[in-house]
Design an enzyme around this catalytic site. Structure first.
Site, mmCIF file in Angstrom:
data_model
loop_
_atom_site.group_PDB
_atom_site.id
_atom_site.type_symbol
_atom_site.label_atom_id
_atom_site.label_comp_id
_atom_site.label_asym_id
_atom_site.label_seq_id
_atom_site.Cartn_x
_atom_site.Cartn_y
_atom_site.Cartn_z
ATOM 1 N N GLY A 1 106.404 85.832 -35.155
ATOM 2 C CA GLY A 1 107.805 85.643 -34.810
ATOM 3 C C GLY A 1 108.634 85.123 -35.962
ATOM 4 N N ARG A 2 109.964 85.181 -35.740
ATOM 5 C CA ARG A 2 110.919 84.742 -36.762
ATOM 6 C C ARG A 2 110.576 85.331 -38.127
ATOM 7 N NH1 ARG A 2 112.386 78.370 -35.498
ATOM 8 N NH2 ARG A 2 113.202 78.712 -33.408
ATOM 9 N N ALA A 3 110.421 86.632 -38.147
ATOM 10 C CA ALA A 3 109.946 87.254 -39.375
ATOM 11 C C ALA A 3 110.902 88.346 -39.889
ATOM 12 C CB ALA A 3 108.548 87.849 -39.148
ATOM 13 N N LEU B 1 110.401 82.691 -41.026
ATOM 14 C CA LEU B 1 111.635 82.398 -41.762
ATOM 15 C C LEU B 1 112.764 82.169 -40.767
ATOM 16 C CD1 LEU B 1 110.423 85.272 -43.481
ATOM 17 C CD2 LEU B 1 111.819 84.061 -45.143
ATOM 18 N N GLN C 1 108.289 76.148 -40.476
ATOM 19 C CA GLN C 1 108.727 77.365 -41.165
ATOM 20 C C GLN C 1 108.102 77.491 -42.558
ATOM 21 O OE1 GLN C 1 110.594 79.162 -39.221
ATOM 22 N NE2 GLN C 1 111.209 77.562 -37.791
#
Length: 391
Positions: A255-257, A234, A197
Site C-alpha cells: 500500500g501507499r506505493a 510513500l 514510511q
C-alpha cells in the site's frame, strides 16, 4: 637514467592516487535538477558515530562518505510501554505477524506490552548543502532515518541503505522525511524494514524533489496487511511539492506505493512518475487524493493487485496515465513529445485517466520533465540499476 621497475611504478601510482574512494555520481534530472549537495567540499569519512551525527546535522557544506554500517540501535535506549493491538496485529490466517501501534489511544483494540528502540523515532536532521554518499554497497544506516526540514535545502542522499526502524511497530520510524525542505535528490538508495514510511513528507513544503533509481523493498516479517509485505511505502502530502519519481523498483509492498495528496491542507503536488517498476504489490500502488496533478509514463506494473485505487477516481485528483494511443499523441501539443504508455502484467485494471488539466499544468514545467524509454525494457533495466552498489 634510473630504470623504472614494475614495483616502483605501482608504488608511484598508489602514492599519487586520490585518497577519496567515492563521491556523488552524476547529477539529478527532473524537478531537483541543479541540486549540488556538498558541492566541492572534500569527501570525508567519519571515524565515529558521534562524528557522523555532527557532520550530517551541522551547517557546514559537506560530502560525507558512508563506507560501513552505522548501527544506531541501542544508542539512545529503549522504551517499554503499551502498544495497541488490533486486527492488523493478530493476523489470523495471515502469512506474517502483524504490527502493533505505538500511540496514546487504543479505541479499536487492546493494549499489549511492547518495547521499541528510541533511535528509530528520532531521525537525524540533515543540514543544508550536504551530500551523504555510500561507498560501493557498504553504506548502511541501521536503526535511524534522515530528515530534511525547517528550511534546509540542497541535499543529496545517494547509495545508502536505510533499514531496521522498529519494523514490528507502526510509528516505529520513517526512513526519509521531508518537511519545509527544497532541492532534495534521493538516488540509488535502498529502503527496508521500517515501522512506518520509507519516504514521507510533512505538512510543510517538500519543495523540488527527485527520487530516482531506488529500491523500495517491502519484504518483512511484520506486516499491516498480514501478507509479509510492507504497507507504508510513500506518503507525499506536502504543501507545495514537485516530484520526479524515476527508475525506482517498488516490490513486495502492499500500500501507499505511493499515496499522494491530502485535503487536510491546501497542498499542491505535481508528480511525474517515469519508468518505474512495480512488482508483486499485494494491495495498491497509486492512491491519489485531491490537490494533485499526476503524469504517469512508461511504468510497468507486474503482479500488482490494484495499480490505481478506486478512491483516486472520486477524490478530485487530476491524473494522466496515457490509457490510449490517442492520449499518448495528445501530449504533443502541451508537452512537445508523445507520452510513453504504461504496461500491466498479471495486474488489476488500469482505469482510463486522461485529464487535460494535467497536461496544461505540466506544460509550464517542460524543462523539468525527464524522457521516458520504452516500457518493455523497464523490468530488466530497473532491476539492474535500482538500489545500492549499482552506480
Amino acid at each position: 637514467m634510473k630504470k623504472t621497475t614494475l614495483s616502483s611504478l605501482l608504488t608511484l601510482l598508489l602514492s599519487t592516487a586520490p585518497t577519496t574512494t567515492a563521491q556523488v555520481t552524476g547529477s539529478p534530472s527532473g524537478f531537483a535538477a541543479g541540486t549540488t549537495g556538498g558541492g566541492n567540499a572534500t569527501p570525508q569519512t567519519p571515524s565515529s558515530l558521534a562524528e557522523l551525527v555532527t557532520w550530517i546535522t551541522d551547517s557546514t557544506p559537506r560530502t560525507i562518505l558512508i563506507d560501513r554500517e552505522w548501527n544506531f540501535i541501542g544508542t539512545e535506549g529503549t522504551t517499554s510501554s503499551q502498544c495497541c493491538s488490533n486486527q492488523i496485529t493478530v493476523c489470523a490466517g495471515g502469512t506474517s505477524a502483524g504490527q502493533a501501534w505505538i500511540g496514546d489511544t487504543c479505541d479499536d483494540g487492546t493494549w499489549i506490552s511492547c518495547t521499541y528502540d528510541n533511535a528509530g523515532q528520532s531521525p537525524l536532521d540533515v543540514g543544508s548543502d550536504k551530500s551523504i554518499v555510500g561507498v560501493g554497497s557498504a553504506g548502511v544506516l541501521r536503526g535511524k532515518g534522515l530528515r530534511v526540514r525547517g528550511g534546509n535545502r540542497n541535499v543529496i542522499i545517494q547509495n545508502i541503505h536505510v533499514t531496521e526502524l522498529n519494523p514490528r511497530y507502526v510509528w516505529g520510524g520513517d526512513a526519509i522525511t521531508l518537511d519545509g525542505s527544497d532541492m532534495v535528490w534521493i538516488d540509488h538508495c535502498k529502503f527496508s524494514l521500517a515501522g512506518r514510511q520509507f519516504i514521507v513528507s510533512g505538512w510543510g513544503a517538500a519543495g523540488r524533489v527527485t527520487i530516482s533509481n531506488n529500491e523500495f523493498d517491502g519484504v518483512t516479517s511484520w506486516s499491516a496487511g498480514c501478507n509479509g509485505r510492507h504497507y507504508w511505502t510513500l506518503l507525499l502530502i506536502g504543501e507545495e511539492d514537485w516530484y520526479t519519481f524515476q527508475g525506482n523498483w517498488v516490490h513486495d509492498v502492499s500500500g501507499r506505493a505511493p499515496h499522494l495528496g491530502t485535503d487536510y491542507t491546501d497542498s499542491r503536488i505535481l508528480f511525474h512518475g517515469v519508468n518505474n517498476y512495480f512488482q508483486d504489490v499485494g494491495g495498491h500502488a497509486f492512491d491519489v487524493d485531491t490537490n494533485t496533478w499526476v503524469l504517469l509514463e512508461g511504468n510497468y506494473f507486474d503482479g500488482v493487485d490494484t495499480p490505481v485505487t478506486g478512491g483516486t477516481l472520486s477524490s478530485g485528483a487530476l491524473v494522466y496515465n496515457v490509457p490510449t494511443v490517442d492520449s499518448a499523441s495528445a501530449c504533443v501539443s502541451s508537452l512537445g513529445y508523445i507520452c510513453e504508455w504504461n504496461r500491466l502484467a498479471a495486474s488489476g485494471s488500469w482505469p482510463s485517466l486522461a485529464q487535460q488539466a494535467v497536461l496544461d499544468t505540466f506544460s509550464e514545467y517542460t524543462d523539468s520533465l525527464v524522457d521516458a524509454y520504452g516500457v518493455a525494457d523497464v523490468p530488466a533495466t530497473v532491476v539492474a540499476n535500482a538500489g545500492v552498489g549499482k552506480i
